[in-house]
Enzyme design. Structure first.
Site, short mmCIF file in Angstrom:
data_model
loop_
_atom_site.label_atom_id
_atom_site.label_comp_id
_atom_site.label_asym_id
_atom_site.label_seq_id
_atom_site.Cartn_x
_atom_site.Cartn_y
_atom_site.Cartn_z
N HIS A 1 0.73 -1.19 -0.14
CA HIS A 1 0.07 0.08 -0.08
C HIS A 1 0.80 1.30 -0.10
O HIS A 1 1.87 1.29 0.83
CB HIS A 1 -0.99 0.04 1.39
CG HIS A 1 -2.18 0.83 1.19
ND1 HIS A 1 -2.16 2.42 1.11
CD2 HIS A 1 -3.70 0.51 0.81
CE1 HIS A 1 -3.03 2.71 1.05
NE2 HIS A 1 -3.94 1.74 0.69
N ASP B 1 -7.76 -4.87 -0.19
CA ASP B 1 -8.04 -5.38 -1.42
C ASP B 1 -8.18 -7.13 -1.45
O ASP B 1 -8.97 -7.69 -2.13
CB ASP B 1 -7.15 -5.09 -2.47
CG ASP B 1 -7.28 -3.47 -2.69
OD1 ASP B 1 -8.52 -2.88 -2.63
OD2 ASP B 1 -6.47 -2.75 -3.22
#
Length: 438
Positions: free
Chosen positions: A325, A381
């Site tokens: 991320h 995700d």
């Protein structure tokens, strides 16, 4: 005495020193314009024209707004809305209340919550032109394109809400009009998403709205997620209300910036939302949710499975979806709550063969030196799609649902921007081509 909130720059081209003020651990980029290579005797306007430009490709280290909404500490792995940890919001509130918190700055009182529902219900009934627009698309078309067109049709159904038609300052500094724009835009996004889902599944869409119900419940009823009595299925309602809290806002994301970039021209919020939807649907943003899910299916069918896929990712042949991320240097704080939600649908989730792929990826990330040394961890995700799948949503609507969840945060940022002096976002460029001959 030197000022400790000052950055001193010594330009070796001219041997001139410059003092740049530091505020909130940031330097106003416009201060660099006074750092010029021109002689000291040159006019101020020429110094400013030739002043230093900050090159930051992709806005990797550039702040574009000041905001009081959402704070992320990437090193600690924390996320908070208006100073309240996302975990507290998740455990004690529903999406409707968190949306009110993000947009208006406070958790709603019972009366404010009732009024929020009334305002949303009033705006959730679409003009017939919106339905005609959605139906003009093939059911197989990417949902975000259908939704963008539906939002444009919604905006076009009332030109009095569009600044270029009705006046350039119908929103800026006018909070009643801005708040009406917030309700209208959030309602449109939820309704068009429901409409698109029904169109994809070739199911009838009914714009049935009850002001006593939450906007989420009204959306679910539109999507046909009801019990045998026609009431909203509480399993869906509880799940979406909790899941969407985790995705309601995430500071200045790509889609939020795309929305604000468009709205900085004083565009109406629905037109700006269409820009945000397009940005959000990309595979490097919310599109990663359903792309990860599809990738799990591909990995499961590929010889070598997860191990081979990870080796390919290390060799830069492809991206490892659900890992890493831009903000977090530890585990995404939303992951634990996603696991909690998955446990509530244990039968549906455990029966999903793709879950084993996701778990194998997570295990590799937590044990492989390649990921540990780079401080790469799993993000939302990786598991974000499994709750939607457990609820029986079609994979094609995963990303639109995530975009709809984010709409509250986006509109909260827009509302902030309407309370300050307008500023057109117009980035600079560094020209590296040939110069025209005089």
């Amino acid at each position: 005495m030197p000022k400790w909130d000052t950055l001193w720059v010594w330009d070796l081209r001219t041997f001139r020193p410059y003092a740049l003020k530091i505020e909130h651990n940031a330097v106003d980029a416009s201060q660099f314009r006074k750092i010029s290579p021109l002689p000291i005797s040159a006019p101020v306007v020429e110094h400013m024209s030739a002043g230093l430009t900050v090159l930051d490709e992709g806005y990797k280290n550039t702040a574009v707004v000041k905001s009081q909404m959402t704070h992320i500490d990437g090193n600690k792995g924390t996320l908070a809305y208006r100073g309240l940890p996302v975990g507290y919001c998740f455990e004690n509130h529903d999406y409707e209340e968190v949306a009110h918190l993000l947009i208006f700055g406070n958790l709603p009182t019972p009366e404010q919550k009732r009024q929020f529902r009334i305002n949303m219900a009033r705006e959730m009934v679409p003009d017939p032109s919106v339905m005609r627009t959605v139906r003009a698309f093939a059911p197989e078309a990417p949902a975000f394109l259908t939704i963008s067109a539906g939002l444009s049709a919604w905006a076009a159904s009332d030109p009095t809400k569009i600044p270029v038609h009705a006046g350039d300052r119908i929103y800026i500094g006018k909070m009643d009009a801005t708040d009406n724009g917030v309700y209208r835009s959030l309602a449109a996004m939820m309704t068009v998403t429901a409409m698109t889902a029904c169109h994809q599944m070739k199911k009838p869409f009914v714009a049935q709205v009850d002001s006593n119900l939450s906007p989420v419940d009204n959306m679910l009823i539109m999507m046909g997620k009801t019990d045998r009595f026609g009431n909203v299925d509480q399993k869906f309602s509880r799940a979406i209300n909790k899941l969407w809290i985790l995705f309601a806002d995430h500071e200045m994301t790509n889609s939020t910036a795309a929305f604000l970039h468009a709205s900085s021209s004083l565009s109406d919020p629905l037109s700006s939302m269409a820009c945000g939807v397009a940005a959000c649907a990309g595979p490097l943003h919310a599109g990663a949710i359903d792309l990860a899910y599809k990738r799990f299916a591909e990995i499961r069918e590929t010889e070598g499975g997860v191990k081979q896929h990870i080796d390919d990712c290390k060799a830069k042949k492809c991206r490892l979806m659900g890992v890493g991320h831009r903000v977090y240097r530890t585990v995404d704080p939303r992951v634990g709550y996603l696991r909690d939600m998955m446990s509530q649908f244990e039968n549906e989730v455990q029966g999903n063969p793709l879950l084993e792929v996701a778990k194998e990826i997570e295990n590799a990330v937590f044990t492989d030196d390649y990921f540990l040394s780079r401080k790469l961890s799993i993000n939302a995700d990786l598991y974000g799609s499994f709750v939607y799948a457990a609820l029986g949503f079609d994979v094609r609507i995963f990303t639109p649902l995530a975009i709809t969840a984010r709409t509250a945060g986006i509109l909260g940022h827009w509302r902030e921007s309407m309370q300050v002096q307008p500023c057109l976002w117009r980035p600079r460029q560094i020209y590296t081509g040939k110069l025209a001959e005089a």
